[in-house]
Design a protein around this motif. Structure first.
Motif, mmCIF file in Angstrom:
data_model
loop_
_atom_site.group_PDB
_atom_site.id
_atom_site.type_symbol
_atom_site.label_atom_id
_atom_site.label_comp_id
_atom_site.label_asym_id
_atom_site.label_seq_id
_atom_site.Cartn_x
_atom_site.Cartn_y
_atom_site.Cartn_z
ATOM 1 N N SER A 47 0.832 -1.201 0.000
ATOM 2 C CA SER A 47 0.000 0.000 0.000
ATOM 3 C C SER A 47 0.874 1.261 0.000
ATOM 4 N N THR A 48 1.930 1.250 0.791
ATOM 5 C CA THR A 48 2.858 2.385 0.840
ATOM 6 C C THR A 48 3.553 2.553 -0.502
ATOM 7 N N PHE A 49 3.960 1.448 -1.115
ATOM 8 C CA PHE A 49 4.611 1.487 -2.419
ATOM 9 C C PHE A 49 3.687 2.115 -3.463
ATOM 10 N N VAL A 50 2.426 1.689 -3.481
ATOM 11 C CA VAL A 50 1.447 2.239 -4.424
ATOM 12 C C VAL A 50 1.262 3.734 -4.176
ATOM 13 N N HIS A 51 1.225 4.127 -2.922
ATOM 14 C CA HIS A 51 1.075 5.535 -2.571
ATOM 15 C C HIS A 51 2.257 6.356 -3.099
ATOM 16 N N GLU A 52 3.459 5.835 -2.935
ATOM 17 C CA GLU A 52 4.646 6.556 -3.401
ATOM 18 C C GLU A 52 4.692 6.598 -4.932
ATOM 19 N N ILE A 53 4.230 5.555 -5.597
ATOM 20 C CA ILE A 53 4.127 5.574 -7.063
ATOM 21 C C ILE A 53 3.165 6.677 -7.494
ATOM 22 N N ALA A 54 2.071 6.854 -6.747
ATOM 23 C CA ALA A 54 1.117 7.920 -7.061
ATOM 24 C C ALA A 54 1.789 9.289 -6.940
ATOM 25 N N HIS A 55 2.659 9.469 -5.938
ATOM 26 C CA HIS A 55 3.417 10.718 -5.835
ATOM 27 C C HIS A 55 4.263 10.926 -7.087
ATOM 28 N N THR A 73 -1.732 21.482 -0.873
ATOM 29 C CA THR A 73 -1.632 20.218 -0.152
ATOM 30 C C THR A 73 -2.941 19.442 -0.116
ATOM 31 N N GLU A 74 -4.059 20.112 0.124
ATOM 32 C CA GLU A 74 -5.344 19.419 0.227
ATOM 33 C C GLU A 74 -5.698 18.729 -1.087
ATOM 34 N N LYS A 75 -5.548 19.433 -2.212
ATOM 35 C CA LYS A 75 -5.834 18.831 -3.507
ATOM 36 C C LYS A 75 -4.891 17.678 -3.800
ATOM 37 N N ARG A 76 -3.604 17.839 -3.465
ATOM 38 C CA ARG A 76 -2.624 16.799 -3.727
ATOM 39 C C ARG A 76 -2.958 15.541 -2.935
ATOM 40 N N GLY A 77 -3.315 15.695 -1.669
ATOM 41 C CA GLY A 77 -3.660 14.540 -0.844
ATOM 42 C C GLY A 77 -4.880 13.805 -1.363
ATOM 43 N N ALA A 78 -5.911 14.543 -1.747
ATOM 44 C CA ALA A 78 -7.127 13.918 -2.275
ATOM 45 C C ALA A 78 -6.841 13.200 -3.585
ATOM 46 N N TYR A 79 -6.010 13.804 -4.415
ATOM 47 C CA TYR A 79 -5.659 13.177 -5.688
ATOM 48 C C TYR A 79 -4.889 11.876 -5.463
ATOM 49 N N LEU A 80 -3.972 11.882 -4.512
ATOM 50 C CA LEU A 80 -3.180 10.679 -4.250
ATOM 51 C C LEU A 80 -4.058 9.540 -3.734
ATOM 52 N N VAL A 81 -5.016 9.853 -2.892
ATOM 53 C CA VAL A 81 -5.951 8.829 -2.417
ATOM 54 C C VAL A 81 -6.747 8.273 -3.585
#
Length: 99
Positions: A47-55, A73-81
């Motif tokens: 899950s962490t790996f997928v999250h970092e790939i999204a970054h 930051t708020e938009k970036r966090g929502a987009y990554l989720v």
């Protein structure tokens, strides 16, 4: 949990030089139900790996084209989720031998 050690952060993505770092769980070899916990730790790291790939995807594709600023930051966090969920759905749909 007694016998399990990890940091607060499980992964970091650095824009330059596009470097991803994943941090491990350290646990006692005599941890009760070790096989179950090892599966859980592997899923958390995936899950962490997928999250970092999204970054990485985010900084290489969306920000590079100016869709929105990296400091929102708020938009970036929502987009990554959103990207994390989409990738998980895609991976769940991939045919596997024996399935």
């Amino acid at each position: 949990m007694p016998g399990v050690h990890t940091g607060y952060v499980l992964g970091i993505y650095s824009v330059r030089p596009a470097l991803m770092r994943l941090f491990a769980y350290v646990y006692s070899p005599d941890l009760p139900d070790r096989e179950v916990w090892e599966l859980y730790f592997r899923l958390q790291m995936l899950s962490t790996f997928v999250h970092e790939i999204a970054h990485h995807y985010d900084f290489k594709n969306r920000i590079a084209r100016g869709h929105w600023r990296a400091d929102e930051t708020e938009k970036r966090g929502a987009y990554l989720v959103q990207m994390d969920r989409a990738l998980r759905r895609h991976l769940a749909a991939v045919p596997r031998p024996g399935r």
